[in-house]
Design a protein around this motif. Structure first.
Motif, short mmCIF file in Angstrom:
data_model
loop_
_atom_site.label_atom_id
_atom_site.label_comp_id
_atom_site.label_asym_id
_atom_site.label_seq_id
_atom_site.Cartn_x
_atom_site.Cartn_y
_atom_site.Cartn_z
N TRP A 28 36.76 4.68 28.34
CA TRP A 28 35.35 5.04 28.36
C TRP A 28 35.22 6.54 28.51
O TRP A 28 36.20 7.26 28.69
N MET A 29 33.99 7.01 28.40
CA MET A 29 33.64 8.36 28.85
C MET A 29 32.32 8.23 29.59
O MET A 29 31.49 7.38 29.28
N LYS A 30 32.14 9.03 30.62
CA LYS A 30 31.12 8.78 31.63
C LYS A 30 29.68 8.91 31.15
O LYS A 30 28.78 8.36 31.77
N ALA A 31 29.43 9.64 30.09
CA ALA A 31 28.06 9.83 29.64
C ALA A 31 27.56 8.68 28.77
O ALA A 31 26.35 8.54 28.58
N CYS A 32 28.45 7.85 28.25
CA CYS A 32 28.07 6.79 27.31
C CYS A 32 27.48 5.59 28.04
O CYS A 32 28.17 4.96 28.86
N PRO A 33 26.26 5.20 27.75
CA PRO A 33 25.66 4.05 28.43
C PRO A 33 26.31 2.73 28.09
O PRO A 33 26.39 1.82 28.93
N TYR A 34 26.81 2.58 26.86
CA TYR A 34 27.43 1.33 26.46
C TYR A 34 28.77 1.13 27.15
O TYR A 34 29.12 0.01 27.54
N ALA A 35 29.53 2.21 27.30
CA ALA A 35 30.79 2.13 28.03
C ALA A 35 30.53 1.95 29.52
O ALA A 35 31.25 1.21 30.21
N HIS A 36 29.49 2.60 30.02
CA HIS A 36 29.19 2.55 31.45
C HIS A 36 28.90 1.12 31.89
O HIS A 36 29.33 0.69 32.97
N ARG A 37 28.22 0.35 31.08
CA ARG A 37 27.89 -1.00 31.53
C ARG A 37 29.14 -1.87 31.66
O ARG A 37 29.20 -2.75 32.53
N ALA A 38 30.14 -1.65 30.82
CA ALA A 38 31.40 -2.40 30.97
C ALA A 38 32.09 -2.01 32.26
O ALA A 38 32.69 -2.86 32.95
N VAL A 39 32.02 -0.73 32.63
CA VAL A 39 32.64 -0.26 33.87
C VAL A 39 31.92 -0.84 35.08
O VAL A 39 32.54 -1.22 36.07
N ILE A 40 30.59 -0.91 35.01
CA ILE A 40 29.82 -1.50 36.11
C ILE A 40 30.20 -2.96 36.31
O ILE A 40 30.48 -3.42 37.43
N VAL A 41 30.24 -3.72 35.23
CA VAL A 41 30.57 -5.15 35.33
C VAL A 41 32.00 -5.33 35.83
O VAL A 41 32.29 -6.20 36.67
N ARG A 42 32.92 -4.52 35.35
CA ARG A 42 34.31 -4.56 35.83
C ARG A 42 34.34 -4.38 37.34
O ARG A 42 35.08 -5.08 38.05
#
Length: 326
Positions: free
Chosen positions: A49-63
């Motif tokens: 991921w990269m921290k500014a991307c909202p689509y990647a961020h949601r996967a990190v939150i769920v993880r």
């Protein structure tokens, strides 16, 4: 000069009528236990991921919410895009320490040498084969919530309850079309008509959700679901990025009492705020070379607000204990 000419990285996603349509995903094989699917396995996969991307961020939150941190490793690229795409310049030696790659593009090139699209995040990589496993950002959190359930931590919240899945899916479609993707449709539009269409749809949906959240702490009651994660990652970026850069400027998030309180509420929950890098969001959207033209920001100056203290202010949503009205 058109937007496509000024920003060739997005040219393939800009249609003749001025609308922005996101590209298709390259890695779409699902996770699961059927033949041909990627079988969930602890320690085998790495989420990039990269921290500014909202689509990647949601996967990190769920993880994080599901306790999958020790099961799926995390690789973080810089939030400044280079001419070769997202780069692991934050890591020692400028390479991902597990995969040994400098650019996420290398995963896409290995998957399809003829691929002409943008190398995007999130992408989950099979560390055994070195191949991309899944980059389907729309379904990725659902895989983590369902077929990865044997690896969830004890007491993990059910973010995708069976009895609500049809309603969650329907709301997710709306959130994606008009809000998650809506801000980009407005920001990347290269016709006035396309911009206004996206702008109107975006604020119409925000108005609806403002009313929904007047009577419900979260989107489906007093518990968090996958839909809340998806909405949060756009809302937390709204005032810092989308309002000024993408011209979604009818209202700031802080002008919506319920949406603003809701965002603060989520931010203060472990997994949300502690995976949100406001500095990365502000600098990426304003100062990244591939977006700087959208902000009319030739010198790469980025704002200092909003700050964490704004999101840590009292939200006063604890009193909303009931469910939402269908």
């Amino acid at each position: 000069m058109s937007t496509a000419e000024k920003h060739p990285v997005f040219a393939a996603e800009l249609k003749a009528d001025g609308t922005f349509v996101p590209q298709s995903n390259l890695f779409t094989t699902p996770f699961g236990y059927k033949p041909g699917e990627h079988r969930p396995e602890a320690g085998r996969y790495r989420l990039l991921w990269m921290k500014a991307c909202p689509y990647a961020h949601r996967a990190v939150i769920v993880r994080r919410l599901l306790g999958l941190e020790e099961v799926i490793s995390l690789g973080t690229a810089s939030h400044f895009r280079t001419e070769y795409g997202w780069e692991f310049s934050l890591d020692e030696g400028g390479v991902d320490p597990v995969l040994g790659i400098r650019y996420i593009k290398e995963i896409y090139d290995a998957g399809d040498p003829a691929y002409k699209g943008r190398p995007t995040v999130p992408v989950i990589v099979d560390t055994v084969t070195g191949q991309g496993a899944n980059s389907d950002y729309f379904r990725l959190t659902n895989y983590l919530e369902t077929v990865w359930s044997p690896f969830h931590k004890t007491g993990a919240q059910d973010l995708y309850p069976q009895q609500l899945r049809s309603e969650i899916d329907a709301l997710n479609d709306v959130i994606f079309r008009d809000i998650n993707s809506g801000v980009y449709k407005a920001g990347f539009a290269h016709s006035q008509a396309a911009y206004e269409q996206a702008y109107d749809a975006l604020f119409s949906r925000l108005d609806e959700l403002e009313q929904r959240l007047a009577h419900s702490r979260y989107l489906f009651g007093d518990f968090i679901t996958d839909s809340d994660v998806r909405l949060y990652t756009t809302l937390v970026r709204f005032d810092a990025a989308y309002y000024p850069v993408f011209k979604t400027n009818r209202n700031r998030l802080t002008d919506f009492p319920n949406l603003w309180g809701y965002t603060k509420d989520l931010y203060q929950i472990p997994g949300f705020g502690d995976t949100t890098d406001l500095a990365a969001i502000r600098s990426s959207y304003h100062a990244s070379p591939h977006l700087r033209g959208f902000a009319a920001n030739p010198y790469g100056i980025y704002p200092l607000g909003p700050e964490e203290q704004d999101f840590l202010a009292p939200h006063r949503r604890e009193y909303l204990k009931g469910g939402y009205s269908r």
